[in-house]
Design a protein around this motif. Structure first.
Motif, PDB file in Angstrom:
ATOM      1  N   TYR A  35       0.851  -1.182   0.000  1.00  0.00           N
ATOM      2  CA  TYR A  35       0.000   0.000   0.000  1.00  0.00           C
ATOM      3  C   TYR A  35       0.892   1.239   0.000  1.00  0.00           C
ATOM      4  N   GLN A  37       0.516   5.335   1.371  1.00  0.00           N
ATOM      5  CA  GLN A  37      -0.329   6.202   2.187  1.00  0.00           C
ATOM      6  C   GLN A  37       0.071   7.645   1.967  1.00  0.00           C
ATOM      7  N   GLY A  40      -4.639  12.701   3.469  1.00  0.00           N
ATOM      8  CA  GLY A  40      -5.957  12.961   2.905  1.00  0.00           C
ATOM      9  C   GLY A  40      -6.471  11.896   1.967  1.00  0.00           C
ATOM     10  N   LEU A  41      -5.631  10.926   1.625  1.00  0.00           N
ATOM     11  CA  LEU A  41      -6.052   9.876   0.681  1.00  0.00           C
ATOM     12  C   LEU A  41      -6.139   8.513   1.332  1.00  0.00           C
ATOM     13  N   GLY A  42      -5.697   8.381   2.562  1.00  0.00           N
ATOM     14  CA  GLY A  42      -5.724   7.078   3.224  1.00  0.00           C
ATOM     15  C   GLY A  42      -4.733   6.108   2.612  1.00  0.00           C
ATOM     16  N   LEU A  43      -5.028   4.825   2.728  1.00  0.00           N
ATOM     17  CA  LEU A  43      -4.177   3.782   2.172  1.00  0.00           C
ATOM     18  C   LEU A  43      -4.747   3.313   0.843  1.00  0.00           C
ATOM     19  N   LEU A  45      -4.119   0.540  -2.383  1.00  0.00           N
ATOM     20  CA  LEU A  45      -3.437  -0.705  -2.708  1.00  0.00           C
ATOM     21  C   LEU A  45      -2.722  -0.586  -4.042  1.00  0.00           C
ATOM     22  N   MET A  88       4.661   7.329   1.888  1.00  0.00           N
ATOM     23  CA  MET A  88       4.960   6.238   2.799  1.00  0.00           C
ATOM     24  C   MET A  88       4.401   4.959   2.197  1.00  0.00           C
ATOM     25  N   LEU A  90       3.605   0.908   2.747  1.00  0.00           N
ATOM     26  CA  LEU A  90       3.318  -0.064   3.791  1.00  0.00           C
ATOM     27  C   LEU A  90       3.150  -1.447   3.179  1.00  0.00           C
ATOM     28  N   PHE A 104       0.622  -5.408   9.368  1.00  0.00           N
ATOM     29  CA  PHE A 104       1.413  -4.421   8.639  1.00  0.00           C
ATOM     30  C   PHE A 104       2.840  -4.327   9.153  1.00  0.00           C
ATOM     31  N   GLU A 106       6.272  -1.638   9.493  1.00  0.00           N
ATOM     32  CA  GLU A 106       6.371  -0.313  10.105  1.00  0.00           C
ATOM     33  C   GLU A 106       6.337   0.817   9.085  1.00  0.00           C
ATOM     34  N   TRP A 109       9.434   5.321   4.478  1.00  0.00           N
ATOM     35  CA  TRP A 109       9.203   6.687   4.019  1.00  0.00           C
ATOM     36  C   TRP A 109      10.167   6.953   2.857  1.00  0.00           C
TER      37      TRP A 109
END
Lengths: 113, 108
Positions: A35, A37, A40-43, A45, A88, A90, A104, A106, A109
């Motif tokens: 994913y 992140q 404002g857009l969340g996660l 895929l 970021m 994930l 998940f 950590e 970045w």
């Protein structure tokens, strides 16, 4: 405890570089996910894999590729990094079919300059 | 695809206060999970709750699948509860699927 390990916590890369993000899980999970992140857009895929050498596109696969040569390892590849891939990232894994808890790492970045 | 909406987007609480976070989803689901992301980015699974009610310490969650929403309750909030709370769902597809769709989160 389930452990999902991402190889790099912080990276700075130049535009046009090839970037590898590595993820390893230690629970023999079939499913692995990448994913990204953004504020404002969340996660969202990027790709997922439900078996060795299998991969499926997620919602935003453009500019990315993945590799799963071994069950425990899932790599995300940015063939030619661009500044809009600063984010970021994930990695996650889960067991079996839908309906199981997802775990998940950590997070990594990535800054592309 | 399935849509997931969370509210409120932001929440400020005094220590010791209670709060309710809401997650609405647009279709039937066979998997709903709540996550907490701490200020360092780590996402921790709180509940797997496609229906019914579960409790874990000061946290509890209820999902009403027929009305397509889930609630996360935080009681006697503490500074360690800070972070972002995400709801994620996996829509029902008969054979099951592998991916979760996340809401945009509630920042506490």
């Amino acid at each position: 405890d389930v452990k999902v390990t991402q190889s790099s916590r912080y990276l700075v890369k130049r535009t046009g570089e090839k970037v590898f993000l590595e993820c390893v899980q230690d629970m023999d999970h079939e499913n692995m996910f990448w994913y990204r992140q953004d504020p404002g857009l969340g996660l969202r895929l990027i790709y997922f894999s439900y078996d060795v050498k299998m991969k499926e596109k997620g919602d935003i696969p453009e500019g990315y590729s993945v590799s799963r040569e071994k069950k425990e390892r899932f790599s995300l590849i940015l063939e030619s990094a661009s500044t809009n891939q600063t984010s970021m990232y994930l990695c996650a894994s889960s067991f079996g079919r839908a309906g199981n808890t997802i775990y998940f790492g950590e997070g990594s970045w990535l800054t592309v300059v | 695809g399935i849509q997931v909406e969370q509210s409120p987007p932001d929440l400020i609480l005094q220590e010791g206060a209670n709060s309710t976070l809401r997650c609405n989803f647009s279709d039937s689901v066979n998997n709903l999970q709540w996550f907490h992301q701490n200020p360092w980015g780590q996402l921790i699974n709180l509940f797997y709750i496609p229906s019914g009610t579960k409790q874990n310490g000061r946290l509890s969650a209820t999902t009403v699948a027929t009305e397509r929403y889930s609630l996360l309750y935080i009681s006697s909030s503490q500074t360690t509860d800070s972070g972002v709370y995400f709801c994620a769902v996996d829509g029902y597809s008969g054979a099951g699927s592998y991916q979760l769709t996340f809401g945009k989160g509630t920042k506490l």
